[in-house]
Write an enzyme that holds these catalytic residues in place. Structure first.
Site, PDB file in Angstrom:
ATOM      1  N   GLU A  85       0.542  -1.267  -0.062  1.00  0.00           N
ATOM      2  CA  GLU A  85      -0.009   0.167  -0.024  1.00  0.00           C
ATOM      3  C   GLU A  85       0.684   1.236   0.018  1.00  0.00           C
ATOM      4  OE1 GLU A  85      -3.290   0.010   2.925  1.00  0.00           O
ATOM      5  OE2 GLU A  85      -3.307   2.102   3.132  1.00  0.00           O
ATOM      6  N   LYS A 262      -7.397  -0.873  11.763  1.00  0.00           N
ATOM      7  CA  LYS A 262      -6.611  -1.241  10.349  1.00  0.00           C
ATOM      8  C   LYS A 262      -5.534  -0.525  10.050  1.00  0.00           C
ATOM      9  CE  LYS A 262      -5.917  -1.135   5.630  1.00  0.00           C
ATOM     10  NZ  LYS A 262      -5.088  -0.410   4.733  1.00  0.00           N
ATOM     11  N   ASP A 278       3.501 -15.067  11.744  1.00  0.00           N
ATOM     12  CA  ASP A 278       2.282 -15.266  11.474  1.00  0.00           C
ATOM     13  C   ASP A 278       1.155 -14.076  11.656  1.00  0.00           C
ATOM     14  OD1 ASP A 278      -0.420 -16.268  11.136  1.00  0.00           O
ATOM     15  OD2 ASP A 278      -0.147 -18.286  12.403  1.00  0.00           O
ATOM     16  N   HIS A 375      -1.722  10.784   0.427  1.00  0.00           N
ATOM     17  CA  HIS A 375      -1.955   9.276  -0.219  1.00  0.00           C
ATOM     18  C   HIS A 375      -2.045   9.456  -1.556  1.00  0.00           C
ATOM     19  CE1 HIS A 375      -3.118   5.146   0.658  1.00  0.00           C
ATOM     20  NE2 HIS A 375      -3.856   5.230  -0.446  1.00  0.00           N
TER      21      HIS A 375
HETATM   22  C1  MEV Z   1      -5.603   3.493   5.450  1.00  0.00           C
HETATM   23  O1  MEV Z   1      -4.842   2.178   4.844  1.00  0.00           O
HETATM   24  C2  MEV Z   1      -5.566   3.442   6.825  1.00  0.00           C
HETATM   25  C3  MEV Z   1      -6.378   4.721   7.362  1.00  0.00           C
HETATM   26  O2  MEV Z   1      -7.843   4.689   6.837  1.00  0.00           O
HETATM   27  C4  MEV Z   1      -6.419   4.486   9.043  1.00  0.00           C
HETATM   28  C5  MEV Z   1      -7.391   5.445   9.754  1.00  0.00           C
HETATM   29  O3  MEV Z   1      -8.246   5.725   9.287  1.00  0.00           O
HETATM   30  O4  MEV Z   1      -6.941   5.655  11.047  1.00  0.00           O
HETATM   31  C6  MEV Z   1      -5.945   5.785   6.934  1.00  0.00           C
END
Ligand code: MEV
Length: 437
Positions: A85, A262, A278, A375
């Site tokens: 990513e 995430k 793992d 991003h």
């Molecule tokens: C994207 O890979 C991760 C985010 O969505 C994490 C978050 O929202 O805190 C930017």
């Protein structure tokens, strides 16, 4: 004087790949043999893959990057991250630099034992079952250590305790679940734990007269918690408040908590992949721990503190530095050397720290400029490639996409396709003008 790791952090991302590798070699993080291995394209011989899994057709190649600027518990690290990513590595390096300049990262592992489960699905009398097991607990621990976990015992680990839990079946009756607590030392411990639990099946059936229905380790290792703390000494009070607010959002709302976590795992998983650990086990444990009070919540929290900002990560993060793929896959072995962790606990602490710092970067971006800016800026190259741009066309397509992004605040693949079309049309007309003149 020999260069130190911190000497190569500045400007690292601007170097060519060759110069990055050379810099890492100069500070002793990589060896000449590692550079040769990487130059050959890493692992190519599929016979090793055949040993890991079945029906092998090749390897899946993932970009391997380095997170720089990390100083954790006073030690500098070059941290390998295998991830696809865009912006994960860039963002974490930027936040680590911020903390390095005006804060600190401290970590610890609380508890030593992992958990194995032995289930007896249908039992006549729970109280009687529990009594019998607890009476023989010492024997069960001793026999497990003598017959199965003797290697761990030699290294200072082994089975330490046995608990019995009553779990409702949902129909008014109960099942009995025995928990085996074991210190796996520097192993992740799944294999040895499963062996201990299966070994105990027979003695448990004999002692209780009940039937053991299944044996397996648990990934919800709430007996061994990794904690990382980031403290930033001085911060714009407005930004600190925004980050604290974002943290409250992730604590209170499971929809936001999932995305927050995430983002934390964006920092953790790439290290687990790079070191052959793992990541599914760690993910499962972290998510289960995140809902330990009945609601899924954030595994990080941020609060304003003495004019600064403090962030805490707390969750199970069980990894191994011996055994398994870690000691077999040449890229994982190289990454293990690179990270220089002297124990599984140290590797776990580093991963937790990177997860927390990754979270800080995301929250800062989300509460200020938004996620798109950083991003998408980095994503322009992927879009150019996706549109079919040749190597020589990529910089021009990227430049144009950045212009569109700064005006419209969004870009997509169709923008990239249009830009490329226009670029090629201009080129053709320029060359026809050139030919006709
Ligand atoms: C994207 O890979 C991760 C985010 O969505 C994490 C978050 O929202 O805190 C930017």
């Amino acid at each position: 004087m020999k260069k130190q790791l911190q000497d190569i952090f500045k400007g690292f991302s601007k170097l060519s790949r060759e110069d990055r590798l050379k810099a890492l070699k100069d500070v002793g993080v990589l060896q000449e043999s590692d550079l040769e291995y990487l130059a050959k394209g890493g692992l190519r011989d599929t016979s090793l893959g055949e040993k890991f899994i079945e029906n092998v057709i090749g390897y899946f190649q993932m970009p391997l990057g380095v997170a720089t600027n990390f100083r954790i518990d006073g030690k500098d690290y070059a941290i390998p991250m295998a991830v696809e990513e865009t912006s994960i590595v860039a963002a974490v390096c930027k936040s680590a630099k911020w903390i390095r300049e005006s804060g600190s990262i401290t970590t610890e592992v609380i508890g030593n034992e992992i958990i194995g489960q032995i289930q007896c699905a249908k039992i006549k009398d729970y109280a009687d079952f529990e009594k019998k097991i607890l009476l023989q607990k010492k024997y069960l621990i001793e026999v497990s250590n003598r017959e199965v976990a003797f290697g761990l015992v030699r290294r200072g680990g082994g089975v330490r305790d046995i608990h019995v839990r009553r779990v409702p079946r949902g129909d008014g009756t109960d099942m009995a679940v025995i928990h085996v607590l074991m210190d796996p030392c520097d192993a992740m411990g799944a294999n040895i734990m499963n062996q201990v639990c299966e070994f105990l099946k027979e003695p448990i059936e004999q002692i209780t007269g009940e039937k053991v229905t299944m044996c397996i380790l648990s990934n919800l290792v709430d007996t061994k918690i990794t904690r990382a703390v980031v403290h930033i000494n001085k911060i714009d009070p407005d930004l600190a408040e925004k980050i604290e607010e974002a943290s409250l959002f992730a604590k209170q709302d499971p929809y936001r908590a999932a995305t927050n976590n995430k983002g934390v795992l964006n920092g953790i998983d790439p290290i687990l992949v790079a070191t052959g650990n793992d990541w599914r086990a760690v993910e499962a444990g972290i998510h289960a721990y995140a809902c330990r009070d009945g609601q899924y919540r954030s595994i990080t929290r941020w609060y304003r503190d003495q004019g600064g900002l403090t962030g805490v990560f707390e969750a199970p993060l069980v990894v191994g530095t011996v055994g398994g793929v870690t000691a077999l896959h040449p890229t994982a072995m190289m990454c293990m050397k690179m990270i220089g962790a002297n124990s599984a606990n140290e590797l776990s602490r580093v991963a937790a720290a990177v997860g927390l710092v990754q979270n800080l970067g995301a929250l800062k971006a989300l509460t200020t400029v938004g996620i798109i800016e950083g991003h998408m800026k980095l994503h322009t190259k992927n879009l150019a490639l996706g549109a079919g741009a040749e190597e020589t066309e990529i910089p021009m397509v990227q430049k144009k996409l950045e212009e569109i992004l700064s005006i419209r605040k969004r870009i997509s693949l169709s923008n990239a396709i249009d830009v490329l079309k226009e670029l090629r049309a201009n080129k053709t007309s320029a060359s026809s003008v050139h030919h006709s003149s």
